[in-house]
Motif scaffolding. Structure first.
Motif, PDB file in Angstrom:
ATOM      1  N   CYS A   1      -7.248  -1.179   2.340  1.00 28.73           N
ATOM      2  CA  CYS A   1      -6.039  -1.615   3.056  1.00 28.73           C
ATOM      3  C   CYS A   1      -6.416  -1.989   4.490  1.00 28.73           C
ATOM      4  O   CYS A   1      -7.077  -1.223   5.189  1.00 28.73           O
ATOM      5  CB  CYS A   1      -4.995  -0.503   3.049  1.00 28.73           C
ATOM      6  SG  CYS A   1      -3.547  -0.868   4.049  1.00 28.73           S
TER       7      CYS A   1
ATOM      8  N   CYS B   1       0.507   3.409   3.438  1.00 31.29           N
ATOM      9  CA  CYS B   1       1.092   3.037   4.739  1.00 31.29           C
ATOM     10  C   CYS B   1       2.255   2.054   4.580  1.00 31.29           C
ATOM     11  O   CYS B   1       2.870   1.664   5.572  1.00 31.29           O
ATOM     12  CB  CYS B   1       0.019   2.446   5.647  1.00 31.29           C
ATOM     13  SG  CYS B   1      -0.573   0.842   5.080  1.00 31.29           S
TER      14      CYS B   1
ATOM     15  N   CYS C   1       0.873  -1.184   0.000  1.00 28.66           N
ATOM     16  CA  CYS C   1       0.000   0.000   0.000  1.00 28.66           C
ATOM     17  C   CYS C   1       0.909   1.232   0.000  1.00 28.66           C
ATOM     18  O   CYS C   1       1.760   1.378   0.883  1.00 28.66           O
ATOM     19  CB  CYS C   1      -0.876  -0.028   1.248  1.00 28.66           C
ATOM     20  SG  CYS C   1      -1.682   1.542   1.621  1.00 28.66           S
TER      21      CYS C   1
ATOM     22  N   CYS D   1      -4.447   0.758   6.927  1.00 29.42           N
ATOM     23  CA  CYS D   1      -4.771   2.183   6.974  1.00 29.42           C
ATOM     24  C   CYS D   1      -6.176   2.490   6.466  1.00 29.42           C
ATOM     25  O   CYS D   1      -6.651   3.616   6.619  1.00 29.42           O
ATOM     26  CB  CYS D   1      -3.743   2.990   6.185  1.00 29.42           C
ATOM     27  SG  CYS D   1      -3.840   2.717   4.403  1.00 29.42           S
TER      28      CYS D   1
HETATM   29 ZN   LIG Z   1      -2.444   1.141   3.764  1.00 27.56          ZN
END
Ligand SMILES: [Zn+2]
Length: 247
Positions: A225, A205, A202, A228
């Motif tokens: 995700c 994050c 991701c 996050c």
């Molecule tokens: Zn993330």
């Protein structure tokens, strides 16, 4: 009920639009802030200039007063000298002499003070000149930011309207089941509601995405995700590359 799939291009577009909108809003917000700061600075410089002028005036009045006092004392000395010339006794002569000396001594001190003050006259004038220059620069800066924002604001507002319309259209292309979770993450994260997957992580994050989740993203399943909460999508070209690897 089958899971809805999304055209990844819509997610890419949504993210781009969110970022562009946030940039435009930030610029619309920044202009008035810069103007306000420039106004405050100009007002502050104005106060400093007024203070410099007030101080210079007070200084001049005090100097004038000392010079008057000095002249008065000189006249006084002359009067005493005339009186002494017609003194009727040694005692009177002596008293007048002492008085003349005392007045002269006091006037010598005053003369030193006047000379010292005359030396400082330029400093007061310099301070005014400096304050005038600083005020002028502050006004110039204010004028510059005002003019810049005045010309920029209509374009930015136009751009914002256009982006909002584009965003609405793109959002309408989302499958209905996705809209509510999408809106929730937009409310929470604004332009960071979405994130692309870079190196199978991701990009928001940097958490690694499991391979099976990654495959689901590639086929357009709505994936948020786990770390996050951002809605994930792959950048352009990823599908093709992934398919190539399969071949
Ligand atoms: Zn993330």
């Amino acid at each position: 009920m089958s899971t809805p799939t999304i055209d990844l291009e819509i997610l890419r577009t949504l993210h781009r639009l969110h970022r562009q909108l946030s940039d435009v809003r930030e610029r619309l917000d920044r202009g008035p802030k810069q103007i306000k700061a420039a106004e405050a600075n100009a007002a502050h410089r104005q106060t400093l200039l007024e203070q410099a002028r007030t101080d210079e005036k007070a200084f001049r009045v005090a100097l004038d007063q000392k010079q008057l006092q000095f002249k008065g004392a000189e006249v006084q000395v002359k009067d005493l000298e005339i009186k002494r010339n017609t003194a009727q006794s040694n005692r009177e002569y002596q008293l007048l002499t002492e008085q003349i000396q005392a007045t002269r001594m006091a006037n010598d001190v005053l003369a030193d003070e006047i000379l010292e003050a005359l030396d400082r006259t330029e400093q007061y004038k310099d301070r005014i000149r400096q304050a005038e220059a600083e005020l002028s620069a502050a006004k110039g800066k204010l004028d510059k930011v005002q003019t810049a924002f005045c010309s920029e604001e209509p374009q930015l507002k136009e751009k914002m309207k256009q982006l909002e319309t584009e965003l609405k259209t793109a959002e309408e292309s989302l499958p209905p089941e996705i809209r509510e979770p999408y809106r929730r993450v937009v409310r929470q994260r604004g332009e960071d509601a979405l994130a692309s997957v870079e190196n199978q992580s991701c990009s928001g994050c940097h958490q690694k995405i499991p391979l099976n989740t990654y495959s689901l993203i590639l086929v357009g399943q709505p994936i948020f995700c786990k770390t996050c909460g951002r809605m994930l999508y792959t950048p352009e070209g990823h599908v093709r590359e992934a398919r190539k690897e399969e071949e």
